[in-house]
Design a protein around this motif. Structure first.
Motif, PDB file in Angstrom:
ATOM      1  N   ARG A   1       0.823  -1.211   0.000  1.00  0.00           N
ATOM      2  CA  ARG A   1       0.000   0.000   0.000  1.00  0.00           C
ATOM      3  C   ARG A   1       0.859   1.263   0.000  1.00  0.00           C
ATOM      4  N   ALA A   2       1.986   1.224   0.679  1.00  0.00           N
ATOM      5  CA  ALA A   2       2.893   2.380   0.684  1.00  0.00           C
ATOM      6  C   ALA A   2       3.472   2.628  -0.701  1.00  0.00           C
ATOM      7  N   GLN A   3       3.802   1.565  -1.418  1.00  0.00           N
ATOM      8  CA  GLN A   3       4.365   1.711  -2.751  1.00  0.00           C
ATOM      9  C   GLN A   3       3.337   2.221  -3.748  1.00  0.00           C
ATOM     10  N   ALA A   4       2.055   2.027  -3.456  1.00  0.00           N
ATOM     11  CA  ALA A   4       0.996   2.478  -4.354  1.00  0.00           C
ATOM     12  C   ALA A   4       0.743   3.983  -4.222  1.00  0.00           C
ATOM     13  N   ARG A   5       1.353   4.602  -3.249  1.00  0.00           N
ATOM     14  CA  ARG A   5       1.228   6.053  -3.075  1.00  0.00           C
ATOM     15  C   ARG A   5       2.627   6.661  -3.092  1.00  0.00           C
TER      16      ARG A   5
END
Length: 171
Positions: A115-119
């Motif tokens: 999820r962090a990599q998606a933002r």
């Protein structure tokens, strides 16, 4: 437990009592969490709504065979409120006491990283008590490195506690 047998999903309001039960047990019994007063249901609901508004993940782990029982939960929160920190998040991972050493923490942290990599996340910080060996090992397996040691900055159960800050560069 096989980590593949764990279901990770976004937290819902119906999960808040279980999230609070896991967290508040640590408040009452653990020296590793520098909170001394249990979190109320209203405060936890406001916390979830704030995370949703900011599009920050709060996730839960369940056993597919018993989807109503939370095995653990995790979240990404703002590291600091100043705008210059907007690309840095703080990770929190909590596993229910009866579910330790089953791969749940690994599954939750891996899902947070996705999820962090998606933002637009540049770095993730984890704040861990210096004596919390299982958490230090978990975050170390994901490549977090100790970035700071804050000696005797917390107090719990009439004892000074040392906080370690671990850092992972995402991008």
């Amino acid at each position: 437990m096989n980590p593949a047998a764990i279901t990770i999903r976004d937290a819902e309001e119906r999960d808040l009592a279980a999230i609070n039960a896991i967290f508040n047990l640590e408040v009452v019994e653990s020296a590793y969490l520098y909170v001394e007063t249990p979190v109320s249901a209203d405060d936890r609901l406001a916390w979830l709504r704030t995370h949703r508004t900011a599009r920050l993940p709060v996730i839960v782990a369940t056993d597919p065979g018993v989807p109503t029982t939370l095995l653990g939960w995790a979240s990404l929160s703002p590291y600091r409120v100043s705008s210059g920190y907007r690309f840095t998040l703080e990770a929190s991972v909590y596993v229910a006491r009866g579910s330790h050493r089953r791969g749940i923490g690994r599954a939750l942290l891996a899902a947070l990283h996705e999820r962090a990599q998606a933002r637009e996340t540049h770095a993730i910080v984890a704040s861990i008590d210096s004596e919390n060996a299982p958490s230090i090992a978990l975050f170390g397996r994901f490549g977090y490195v100790e970035a700071a040691r804050l000696t005797e900055v917390g107090r719990k159960f009439d004892r000074w506690r040392t906080q370690l800050l671990f850092l992972l560069k995402v991008s």
